[in-house]
Scaffold this motif. Structure first.
Motif, PDB file in Angstrom:
ATOM      1  N   SER A  76     -16.516  15.149  46.959  1.00 21.76           N
ATOM      2  CA  SER A  76     -15.312  14.862  46.175  1.00 21.76           C
ATOM      3  C   SER A  76     -14.987  13.374  46.162  1.00 21.76           C
ATOM      4  O   SER A  76     -14.523  12.844  45.141  1.00 21.76           O
ATOM      5  CB  SER A  76     -14.129  15.664  46.732  1.00 21.76           C
ATOM      6  N   ASP A  77     -15.242  12.682  47.257  1.00 26.03           N
ATOM      7  CA  ASP A  77     -14.995  11.238  47.290  1.00 26.03           C
ATOM      8  C   ASP A  77     -15.904  10.514  46.304  1.00 26.03           C
ATOM      9  O   ASP A  77     -15.472   9.582  45.610  1.00 26.03           O
ATOM     10  CB  ASP A  77     -15.205  10.705  48.709  1.00 26.03           C
ATOM     11  N   GLU A  78     -17.157  10.948  46.225  1.00 28.60           N
ATOM     12  CA  GLU A  78     -18.092  10.326  45.282  1.00 28.60           C
ATOM     13  C   GLU A  78     -17.697  10.633  43.833  1.00 28.60           C
ATOM     14  O   GLU A  78     -17.831   9.769  42.954  1.00 28.60           O
ATOM     15  CB  GLU A  78     -19.516  10.800  45.585  1.00 28.60           C
TER      16      GLU A  78
ATOM     17  N   ASP B 276     -14.620  11.033  42.847  1.00 27.03           N
ATOM     18  CA  ASP B 276     -13.476  10.159  42.596  1.00 27.03           C
ATOM     19  C   ASP B 276     -13.902   8.714  42.342  1.00 27.03           C
ATOM     20  O   ASP B 276     -13.377   8.036  41.462  1.00 27.03           O
ATOM     21  CB  ASP B 276     -12.510  10.200  43.783  1.00 27.03           C
ATOM     22  N   ARG B 277     -14.849   8.224  43.139  1.00 28.33           N
ATOM     23  CA  ARG B 277     -15.234   6.815  43.039  1.00 28.33           C
ATOM     24  C   ARG B 277     -16.119   6.527  41.828  1.00 28.33           C
ATOM     25  O   ARG B 277     -15.991   5.480  41.187  1.00 28.33           O
ATOM     26  CB  ARG B 277     -15.970   6.375  44.310  1.00 28.33           C
ATOM     27  N   LEU B 278     -17.025   7.463  41.521  1.00 25.51           N
ATOM     28  CA  LEU B 278     -18.046   7.205  40.507  1.00 25.51           C
ATOM     29  C   LEU B 278     -17.729   7.822  39.153  1.00 25.51           C
ATOM     30  O   LEU B 278     -18.267   7.385  38.137  1.00 25.51           O
ATOM     31  CB  LEU B 278     -19.399   7.747  40.988  1.00 25.51           C
TER      32      LEU B 278
ATOM     33  N   ALA C 181     -21.623  11.060  39.330  1.00 26.52           N
ATOM     34  CA  ALA C 181     -21.760  11.932  40.507  1.00 26.52           C
ATOM     35  C   ALA C 181     -22.812  13.013  40.252  1.00 26.52           C
ATOM     36  O   ALA C 181     -23.591  13.351  41.148  1.00 26.52           O
ATOM     37  CB  ALA C 181     -20.415  12.557  40.860  1.00 26.52           C
TER      38      ALA C 181
ATOM     39  N   ARG D  38     -10.515  16.464  44.757  1.00 26.26           N
ATOM     40  CA  ARG D  38     -10.822  15.298  43.930  1.00 26.26           C
ATOM     41  C   ARG D  38      -9.485  14.723  43.478  1.00 26.26           C
ATOM     42  O   ARG D  38      -8.865  15.214  42.540  1.00 26.26           O
ATOM     43  CB  ARG D  38     -11.678  15.714  42.732  1.00 26.26           C
TER      44      ARG D  38
ATOM     45  N   THR E 169      -8.467  12.173  41.898  1.00 27.00           N
ATOM     46  CA  THR E 169      -8.285  11.679  40.541  1.00 27.00           C
ATOM     47  C   THR E 169      -8.172  12.804  39.528  1.00 27.00           C
ATOM     48  O   THR E 169      -7.837  12.571  38.360  1.00 27.00           O
ATOM     49  CB  THR E 169      -9.459  10.760  40.134  1.00 27.00           C
TER      50      THR E 169
END
Length: 211
Positions: free
Chosen positions: A87-89, A91-93, A98, A206, A208
């Motif tokens: 989930s962090d990836e 959000d970031r990407l 992802a 997630r 975002t």
């Protein structure tokens, strides 16, 4: 939803055209608000055995039936894998990158299992090739709408990815309880949103994607 049994027509056509391996590829969890996105791959050599009876697109199967067919999908595949982006990836990407990251991780696992990736054709469900931009050296990627319904290798990949991710989400009920992962698998049901109101987001959400 009409039940359709996949065939090996495309896989055999690609083998006959010179592909050493055909790799079916499908994603699961793209629309969830929590948990990883998963990309399943099922690699087959020629000649490949007939598709296991009842194996089809995971969306056409009950959870119980997917669990029953999961070991058959794995044993039928000459090699298989599931790649994840958490989930962090996501959000970031963003979801598309992802997906590419998860797909790359799945192909790395196939490579480590002996699949010659650059001598393969990857059959990707859908109309958008989100995989090639994630790869430094890419095999031929063939997009096909409804490939998870029509192509045996992609149907196998869909079941393998779905069961793998569902089992992860069910296990998260132990470490992050209260969100109903066993039922919603990270998707945004009414009960899931009610739990978010009461508990706030977990490390699996997630951020975002929450409104």
């Amino acid at each position: 939803m009409a039940v359709v049994d996949p065939t090996l027509e495309l896989e055999r056509e690609l083998h006959e055209a010179g592909a050493a391996w055909v790799v079916g590829c499908d994603e699961v969890g793209r629309g969830a608000i929590a948990g990883p996105v998963a990309v399943g791959v099922s690699a087959v050599l020629a000649p490949c055995a007939d598709i296991p009876a009842g194996l089809r697109d995971s969306k056409m199967l009950s959870e119980k039936r997917r669990e029953e067919l999961y070991p058959h999908a794995i044993s039928w595949s000459h090699a298989s894998a599931v790649g994840l982006a958490d989930s962090d990836e996501v959000d970031r990407l963003g979801i598309v990158k992802a997906l590419g990251l998860a797909g790359r991780r799945a192909l790395v696992q196939l490579h480590e299992a002996g699949v010659r990736i650059l001598d393969s054709v990857v059959v990707l469900d859908g109309s958008h090739d989100w995989l090639t931009p994630a790869l430094t050296s890419a095999p031929r990627v063939l997009t096909r709408v409804k490939a998870d319904r029509d192509c045996g290798s992609v149907a196998a990949a869909s079941v393998i990815a779905k069961v793998h991710r569902d089992r992860m989400m069910i296990a998260f009920d132990e470490t992050h309880p209260g969100y109903g992962w066993t039922g919603n698998k990270g998707y945004g049901s009414a009960a899931h949103y009610e739990a978010l109101e009461a508990l706030g987001p977990s490390p699996l959400h997630r951020l975002t994607w929450l409104h």
